[in-house]
Design an enzyme around this catalytic site. Sequence first.
Site, mmCIF file in Angstrom:
data_model
loop_
_atom_site.group_PDB
_atom_site.id
_atom_site.type_symbol
_atom_site.label_atom_id
_atom_site.label_comp_id
_atom_site.label_asym_id
_atom_site.label_seq_id
_atom_site.Cartn_x
_atom_site.Cartn_y
_atom_site.Cartn_z
ATOM 1 N N GLY A 107 -12.811 -32.620 0.855
ATOM 2 C CA GLY A 107 -13.581 -31.932 0.080
ATOM 3 C C GLY A 107 -13.400 -30.340 0.218
ATOM 4 N N GLY A 109 -15.129 -26.649 -1.681
ATOM 5 C CA GLY A 109 -16.239 -26.078 -2.532
ATOM 6 C C GLY A 109 -16.723 -24.301 -2.191
ATOM 7 C CG PHE A 111 -20.025 -25.050 3.312
ATOM 8 C CD1 PHE A 111 -19.881 -24.819 4.270
ATOM 9 C CD2 PHE A 111 -21.421 -24.174 3.264
ATOM 10 C CE1 PHE A 111 -19.370 -25.030 5.434
ATOM 11 C CE2 PHE A 111 -22.338 -24.271 4.783
ATOM 12 C CZ PHE A 111 -20.967 -24.693 5.356
ATOM 13 C CG ASP A 234 -28.749 -29.282 -5.129
ATOM 14 O OD1 ASP A 234 -29.341 -28.863 -6.133
ATOM 15 O OD2 ASP A 234 -27.808 -28.647 -4.404
#
Length: 443
Positions: A107, A109, A111, A234
């Site tokens: 993954g 992103g 972050f 979230d």
Amino acid sequence: MPPRARESPPLSRRAMPCFRFAGWEREQGKEGGEERQGPARSQSARSNSSISGSECCSLNVSSEIGGESFGRYRQLSLSQRPDTLRVFTFQELKSATRSFSRALMIGEGGFGCVYRGTIRSTLEPRRSLDVAIKQLGRKGLQGQKEWVTEVNFLGVVDHPNLVKLIGYCAEDDERGVQLLLVYEFMPHGSLADHLSTRSPRPVSWGMRLRVALDTARGLKYLHEDSEFKIIFRDLKPSNILLDENWNAKLSDFGLARLGPQEGSHVSTAVVGTIGYAAPEYIHTGRLSSKNDIWSFGVVLYELLTGRRPLDRNRPRGEQNLVEWVKPYSSDAKKFETIMDPRLEGKYSLKSAARLASLANKCLVRHARHRPKMSEVLEMVQKIVDSSDLGTPEHPLINHSKELASDEKKRKGLNLKRRIADIKAGEGRWFTWQKWTPKLVRTQ
């Protein structure tokens, strides 16, 4: 970015835009785009590959680790670290990921990046455990705040339907401070992966009910059973991960927030993912546990329909999922119209109608009229109990029991001390400075 498997090309749907403003209309014309709003100007759009809310939204909680001072590890106070978490060296995690090989990346992103890695069990050093390792990018204070938040919360909570945080790394090297988190590995990815139209194998009806039940259990623990109330803030399919036995677990606590007393709220800057946040929170900044209830209702309709909450590729009258289902969910003759066609009729219409009825209760406009999470869980449990559910998938080899046993033995008496610190807002390990809530500007 939650830890998840990458045994095949990513299946996740286009990430929903994150926001700090009222209404999703301001994102019109920015298909799949993401924008951060707040005191600073919006930053450039990030990768569309499964970016979670905590990776692209601002958390309005300041750590004592300030903007400039956060850059050096020696200014982190780790003397009171919890016994529940392992402290890894950067070299250990570098070795675990073969120098952060892109072949092991699962993954990417705002972050940073998430890698699949292998570590040694503390109790049986000859045995290895698969883990997900999230490495913080060295740009931006926001990710640093969320790193602190995840450690603070996941260091004290413990429930079968919450992803387990195994440990962390906070270490200086020649390039600056290295911040990483180590989670249990979730080989079946996220619910978003399997609801995606690109998934080669759509989620069965039985699996959808089980996910709803597991998610409700996790939220009920956070709201009512943990030592202190936590608002997840979230909830969405990309933050619901599936382990080797297809158990659903909540992940990504970067936006989590200590909740107020029952029936009250706190005012915060609005953060989250467009399409999942409750209307009263978007327009007033008033945060309560009922915001999570609304998000759960949206997720239930995603399970029923297989659609995203906002999809501008659909006709105008079908772009907003919650609005589109209204005329069909209460009409028995039209109800099947909204069901996910990929189920191919292999579901219980009665159970589906009951689940839609529960979703409608969660999506009541006035927050005080929404049920509590314990009531929601009870209703989901009844729906599941009345349904004949077979085995959703053949489970893979189970490593989570070993991992859970391994980490459980590491827990010490300082858990209650940590909880007391967080309640007081003065954690001796990672602390948050006092901050002033900011209301959003409504349109």
